[in-house]
Design a protein around this motif. Structure first.
Motif, PDB file in Angstrom:
ATOM      1  N   THR A 253      23.309  52.192  36.802  1.00 48.87           N
ATOM      2  CA  THR A 253      23.379  53.251  37.639  1.00 48.87           C
ATOM      3  C   THR A 253      24.469  53.132  38.701  1.00 48.87           C
ATOM      4  N   VAL A 254      25.182  54.252  38.924  1.00 48.46           N
ATOM      5  CA  VAL A 254      26.302  54.412  39.732  1.00 48.46           C
ATOM      6  C   VAL A 254      25.873  55.542  41.037  1.00 48.46           C
ATOM      7  N   SER A 255      26.809  55.220  41.996  1.00 53.93           N
ATOM      8  CA  SER A 255      26.646  56.145  43.125  1.00 53.93           C
ATOM      9  C   SER A 255      27.610  57.258  43.141  1.00 53.93           C
TER      10      SER A 255
ATOM     11  N   LYS B 172      32.745  41.368  61.939  1.00 54.93           N
ATOM     12  CA  LYS B 172      32.398  40.858  63.105  1.00 54.93           C
ATOM     13  C   LYS B 172      31.417  42.160  63.795  1.00 54.93           C
ATOM     14  N   GLY B 173      31.174  43.129  63.166  1.00 53.20           N
ATOM     15  CA  GLY B 173      30.591  44.303  63.311  1.00 53.20           C
ATOM     16  C   GLY B 173      29.357  44.635  62.510  1.00 53.20           C
ATOM     17  N   PRO B 174      28.767  45.811  62.626  1.00 51.65           N
ATOM     18  CA  PRO B 174      27.752  46.035  61.885  1.00 51.65           C
ATOM     19  C   PRO B 174      28.435  46.309  60.559  1.00 51.65           C
ATOM     20  N   VAL B 175      27.546  46.036  59.231  1.00 52.89           N
ATOM     21  CA  VAL B 175      27.984  46.032  58.075  1.00 52.89           C
ATOM     22  C   VAL B 175      26.881  46.800  57.197  1.00 52.89           C
ATOM     23  N   LEU B 176      27.229  47.725  56.721  1.00 50.19           N
ATOM     24  CA  LEU B 176      25.921  48.786  56.102  1.00 50.19           C
ATOM     25  C   LEU B 176      25.696  48.263  54.517  1.00 50.19           C
ATOM     26  N   ILE B 177      24.792  47.906  54.191  1.00 49.17           N
ATOM     27  CA  ILE B 177      24.509  47.314  52.742  1.00 49.17           C
ATOM     28  C   ILE B 177      23.188  47.780  52.141  1.00 49.17           C
ATOM     29  N   PRO B 178      23.080  48.292  51.098  1.00 48.31           N
ATOM     30  CA  PRO B 178      21.958  48.679  50.159  1.00 48.31           C
ATOM     31  C   PRO B 178      20.791  47.577  50.356  1.00 48.31           C
ATOM     32  N   ARG B 179      19.498  47.802  50.533  1.00 43.29           N
ATOM     33  CA  ARG B 179      18.696  46.635  50.593  1.00 43.29           C
ATOM     34  C   ARG B 179      18.720  46.028  49.184  1.00 43.29           C
ATOM     35  N   PHE B 180      18.968  46.490  48.080  1.00 42.27           N
ATOM     36  CA  PHE B 180      18.630  46.008  46.814  1.00 42.27           C
ATOM     37  C   PHE B 180      20.043  44.944  46.487  1.00 42.27           C
ATOM     38  N   SER B 181      20.827  45.090  47.431  1.00 38.62           N
ATOM     39  CA  SER B 181      22.227  44.181  47.297  1.00 38.62           C
ATOM     40  C   SER B 181      21.914  42.670  46.668  1.00 38.62           C
TER      41      SER B 181
ATOM     42  N   ALA C   5      15.876  50.802  50.051  1.00 34.63           N
ATOM     43  CA  ALA C   5      16.112  50.892  48.590  1.00 34.63           C
ATOM     44  C   ALA C   5      15.080  52.242  48.138  1.00 34.63           C
ATOM     45  N   ALA C   6      15.588  53.017  47.103  1.00 33.79           N
ATOM     46  CA  ALA C   6      14.756  53.990  46.601  1.00 33.79           C
ATOM     47  C   ALA C   6      14.682  53.743  45.165  1.00 33.79           C
ATOM     48  N   TYR C   7      13.683  54.259  44.436  1.00 34.92           N
ATOM     49  CA  TYR C   7      13.634  53.843  43.062  1.00 34.92           C
ATOM     50  C   TYR C   7      13.020  55.062  42.339  1.00 34.92           C
ATOM     51  N   ASP C   8      13.705  55.101  40.775  1.00 40.20           N
ATOM     52  CA  ASP C   8      13.398  56.187  40.140  1.00 40.20           C
ATOM     53  C   ASP C   8      11.897  56.053  39.817  1.00 40.20           C
ATOM     54  N   PRO C   9      10.965  57.291  40.118  1.00 41.67           N
ATOM     55  CA  PRO C   9       9.474  56.886  39.943  1.00 41.67           C
ATOM     56  C   PRO C   9       9.054  56.741  38.441  1.00 41.67           C
TER      57      PRO C   9
ATOM     58  N   PRO D 156      21.171  53.964  43.535  1.00 41.57           N
ATOM     59  CA  PRO D 156      22.147  53.647  44.742  1.00 41.57           C
ATOM     60  C   PRO D 156      21.910  54.486  45.863  1.00 41.57           C
ATOM     61  N   PRO D 157      22.464  54.478  47.069  1.00 39.78           N
ATOM     62  CA  PRO D 157      22.059  55.193  48.334  1.00 39.78           C
ATOM     63  C   PRO D 157      22.824  56.454  48.142  1.00 39.78           C
ATOM     64  N   ALA D 158      22.044  57.663  48.503  1.00 45.41           N
ATOM     65  CA  ALA D 158      22.524  58.987  48.327  1.00 45.41           C
ATOM     66  C   ALA D 158      23.630  58.964  49.404  1.00 45.41           C
ATOM     67  N   VAL D 159      24.658  59.857  49.233  1.00 42.27           N
ATOM     68  CA  VAL D 159      25.767  60.056  50.169  1.00 42.27           C
ATOM     69  C   VAL D 159      25.456  60.678  51.344  1.00 42.27           C
ATOM     70  N   GLY D 160      24.368  61.606  51.547  1.00 37.57           N
ATOM     71  CA  GLY D 160      23.774  62.093  52.941  1.00 37.57           C
ATOM     72  C   GLY D 160      23.108  61.149  53.455  1.00 37.57           C
ATOM     73  N   ASN D 161      22.555  59.984  52.911  1.00 36.35           N
ATOM     74  CA  ASN D 161      21.719  59.008  53.587  1.00 36.35           C
ATOM     75  C   ASN D 161      22.926  57.825  54.109  1.00 36.35           C
ATOM     76  N   VAL D 162      23.952  58.012  53.459  1.00 36.60           N
ATOM     77  CA  VAL D 162      25.006  56.868  53.872  1.00 36.60           C
ATOM     78  C   VAL D 162      25.733  57.405  55.101  1.00 36.60           C
ATOM     79  N   GLU D 163      25.855  58.869  55.205  1.00 38.19           N
ATOM     80  CA  GLU D 163      26.539  59.606  56.157  1.00 38.19           C
ATOM     81  C   GLU D 163      26.107  59.572  57.580  1.00 38.19           C
ATOM     82  N   LYS D 164      24.621  59.573  57.232  1.00 42.47           N
ATOM     83  CA  LYS D 164      23.838  59.554  58.270  1.00 42.47           C
ATOM     84  C   LYS D 164      23.814  58.296  59.138  1.00 42.47           C
ATOM     85  N   ALA D 165      23.662  57.220  58.396  1.00 39.05           N
ATOM     86  CA  ALA D 165      23.891  55.998  58.885  1.00 39.05           C
ATOM     87  C   ALA D 165      25.284  55.611  59.264  1.00 39.05           C
ATOM     88  N   VAL D 166      26.070  56.064  58.837  1.00 36.23           N
ATOM     89  CA  VAL D 166      27.613  55.854  59.591  1.00 36.23           C
ATOM     90  C   VAL D 166      27.759  56.452  60.716  1.00 36.23           C
TER      91      VAL D 166
END
Length: 482
Positions: free
Chosen positions: A171-173, A103-112, A132-136, A143-153
Motif C-alpha cells: 500500500t502506498v500513500s 533535534k526537533g519533532p519528527v512525524l512518523i506513522p505509528r506502524f513504522s 495507525a488506521a486499518y482497512d476494515p 498509510p497516513p492520509a494527506v489531510g491528517n499529515v497536513e494537520k499534524a504539520v
C-alpha cells in the motif's frame, strides 16, 4: 564513468586474481584452510573476496575508499540522487544514519518499522506519531492520509516527516502531495523505501520516493533487487543533511565493512543499469499472473489493487475456509516445502522478485489450490471477523530516548495502569506498538493487551508470566491514570 562499469567489484576481484601473499586481516588469509565444511559450501572463491580493506587498482593507489566512492556515485546517478551510500547493516542502519542527526519533532506513522523507533532512541529529536488506521475488510495498515499529515504539520512544526513507501503489503500513500506539503512547509521528507527499491525500473509500479520530492530514501536492495541479505542503499538529495548522515555513519557503522557486501551492491547496480527494466518487468508480469491465477481459485481471495499498488507483492487469504494466514503459512511449509514472507490473522504475503520463474509461481498456485480443495472437502466455516480498533495513543511523559535509558523493572501487565512503560508492547502482526518507552499505560491499553494475550495473539514485549517493562520509579512524572 559509465553505468556499465563496476569499479568496486572489479577492484576486489582483481585483488583475488593477483595472488597477493596476505599478511593482513582477516584470519582466514583468503582461503578456507581447515574449515572443510565452509569450503564445501562456499568454495575457495568466497574467501578470496574477503580481504579486509584491500583492493587491486593502481590508478586509485589500491585505496578501497576511492573505489567505493566511485561505485556510490554511479548508484546515485542511476537512482536519481545527488549522493548515495552503500550500507552493510541493512535499511535499519540507513534509517539510523538518517534520523540520528534530528533535534526537533519528527512525524512518523505509528506502524513504522522498528528501525525508525530505534533511530529515535539514538536521536535528540522527539517522535510524534501519526495514529495507525486499518482497512476494515483486510485488516492491513493504511498509510497516513494527506489531510491528517497536513494537520499534524501545522500543529507540530516538525523537522522531518518519515513515510513508509510502500508498506509491507504494497500500500502506498499519495507521496506526490506529501512531497509538495513537506516542501511548502520546510519539512524534510524521508522515505523508508525498504520494499520499493525496484520501483525505478517499471512504469507499472508506484513512483520512487525521490521522484515525489523526498529528500532522502533508504532502500533494501537485498529485498527486491537481488543483492545479498543485509545490503541496502541510502540515496539523498539534500547535500547539507547528507553531511550529517555521513557523520552518523562514522559513529555507528563498523570500521570493517564486508567488501563482499559492498562489491555485490556495485555489481548488482551495474546489472540493473544494463537490464533492470527487463528483469523487473518480468517480475511484474509474473506477479500479475500469480494474482490472476490465485484469484481464479475457489475460496481464495487476493488483496485488491486499491490496497496493493505493487503486483510483485502477492497478498492472499483462505479465511473463507476458516484458515488463518498463520495456519496457511505453516501448512505451505510443512506439506508443500514452500516458505512465504509473512502471515497475519487473515493474510499470507508471498514476494515475487527478479529471482522468480514461471515454475516457482506455478508451484505456489498449485499448492494453494490443493490446500483449498483439501480444506473445502473437510467442510468450511469462515473465520470470525475482528476489528483493528487500537486504543488511543497513550500520553507520553518522556521522550522515546529518555524512556529507553531509564532503570526498569518487570511488573504484571494487569498492574501496569498508571506506570510509565520502559519497553515496547507490540501485537504482531501487524507490528504496531500499543505503547513505547516513555508512554503511560492506560486502562484501555492494559485491557486490550490482556485480550490479545487471551486469544494467543503474538505480543512482542510481553514477558513470561504476562509481565511488562516499566520504569522503576515514575519519579512524579505522571499520576496514576484511572
Amino acid at each position: 564513468m559509465s553505468q556499465r562499469e563496476a569499479p568496486f567489484w572489479d577492484a576486489l576481484t582483481a585483488y583475488a586474481r593477483a595472488g597477493v601473499v596476505p599478511f593482513h586481516t582477516p584470519g582466514h588469509k583468503l582461503k578456507p584452510g581447515a574449515f572443510a565444511r565452509l569450503k564445501a559450501v562456499l568454495g575457495e572463491g568466497f574467501f578470496s573476496l574477503d580481504p579486509s580493506d584491500e583492493i587491486e587498482d593502481l590508478e586509485l593507489n589500491h585505496d578501497f575508499e576511492q573505489a567505493l566512492a566511485r561505485a556510490e556515485q554511479l548508484a546515485a546517478e542511476l537512482f536519481g540522487a545527488s549522493r548515495s551510500l552503500f550500507l552493510v547493516n541493512g535499511t535499519t542502519g540507513g534509517l539510523h544514519f538518517l534520523l540520528m542527526p534530528t533535534k526537533g519533532p519528527v512525524l512518523i506513522p505509528r506502524f513504522s518499522h522498528q528501525a525508525v523507533y530505534s533511530a529515535m532512541v539514538l536521536s535528540q529529536g522527539r517522535a510524534v506519531y501519526l495514529p495507525a488506521a486499518y482497512d476494515p475488510t483486510w485488516l492491513v495498515p493504511l498509510p497516513p492520509a494527506v489531510g491528517n499529515v497536513e494537520k499534524a504539520v501545522q500543529e507540530v512544526h516538525p523537522e522531518a516527516l518519515v513515510i513508509t513507501h510502500p508498506t509491507y503489503y504494497g500500500t502506498v500513500s499519495d507521496l506526490d502531495e506529501l512531497g509538495k506539503l513537506a516542501k511548502s512547509s520546510g519539512v524534510l521528507l524521508f522515505a523508508d523505501e525498504a520494499h520499493g527499491g525496484h520501483f525505478l525500473f517499471s512504469q507499472e509500479l508506484p513512483k520512487p520516493a525521490l521522484q515525489c520530492g523526498a529528500d532522502a530514501v533508504v532502500q533494501s536492495t537485498h529485498k527486491t533487487l537481488g543483492s545479498f541479505t543485509q545490503t541496502s542503499m541510502l540515496h539523498c538529495n539534500d547535500i547539507s543533511w547528507f553531511s550529517k548522515v555521513v557523520q552518523a555513519r562514522q559513529a555507528l557503522q563498523t570500521t570493517s565493512p564486508s567488501l563482499v557486501f559492498l562489491a555485490v551492491l556495485d555489481e548488482v547496480r551495474r546489472e540493473l543499469a544494463v537490464q533492470g527494466r527487463k528483469l523487473v518487468g518480468e517480475a511484474v508480469e509474473l506477479g500479475r499472473l500469480c494474482q490472476k491465477s490465485l484469484s481464479s481459485l475457489k475460496y481464495v481471495e487476493v488483496l485488491p489493487d486499491h490496497l496493493n499498488a505493487d503486483p510483485t507483492k502477492i497478498v492472499f487469504s483462505l479465511r473463507q475456509l476458516g484458515l488463518t494466514g498463520l495456519e496457511v503459512e505453516r501448512i505451505l511449509r510443512v506439506d508443500y516445502n514452500i516458505q512465504v514472507e509473512l502471515s497475519d490473522y487473515y493474510n499470507v504475503l508471498a514476494l515475487i522478485s527478479l529471482g522468480d520463474t514461471l515454475e516457482s509461481v506455478e508451484r505456489l498456485v498449485q499448492a494453494v489450490g490443493d490446500l483449498a480443495a483439501r480444506r473445502a472437502h473437510l467442510g468450511r466455516r469462515p473465520l470470525p471477523c475482528y476489528t483493528m480498533d487500537f486504543p488511543e495513543l497513550p500520553p507520553a511523559v518522556l521522550s522515546l530516548r529518555e524512556g529507553f535509558f531509564q532503570d526498569k523493572e518487570l511488573i504484571p501487565l494487569e498492574q501496569a495502569v498508571g506506570r510509565i512503560s520502559g519497553g515496547f508492547l507490540t501485537p504482531y502482526p501487524p507490528g504496531v506498538p500499543l505503547i513505547v518507552p516513555g508512554e503511560v499505560f492506560t486502562q484501555e491499553i492494559v485491557e486490550y493487551a490482556l485480550w490479545c494475550a487471551g486469544i494467543d495473539w503474538s505480543m512482542r514485549g510481553l514477558m513470561a508470566g504476562q509481565n511488562v517493562l516499566a520504569l522503576k520509579d515514575n519519579g512524579g512524572l505522571c499520576r496514576t491514570v484511572r
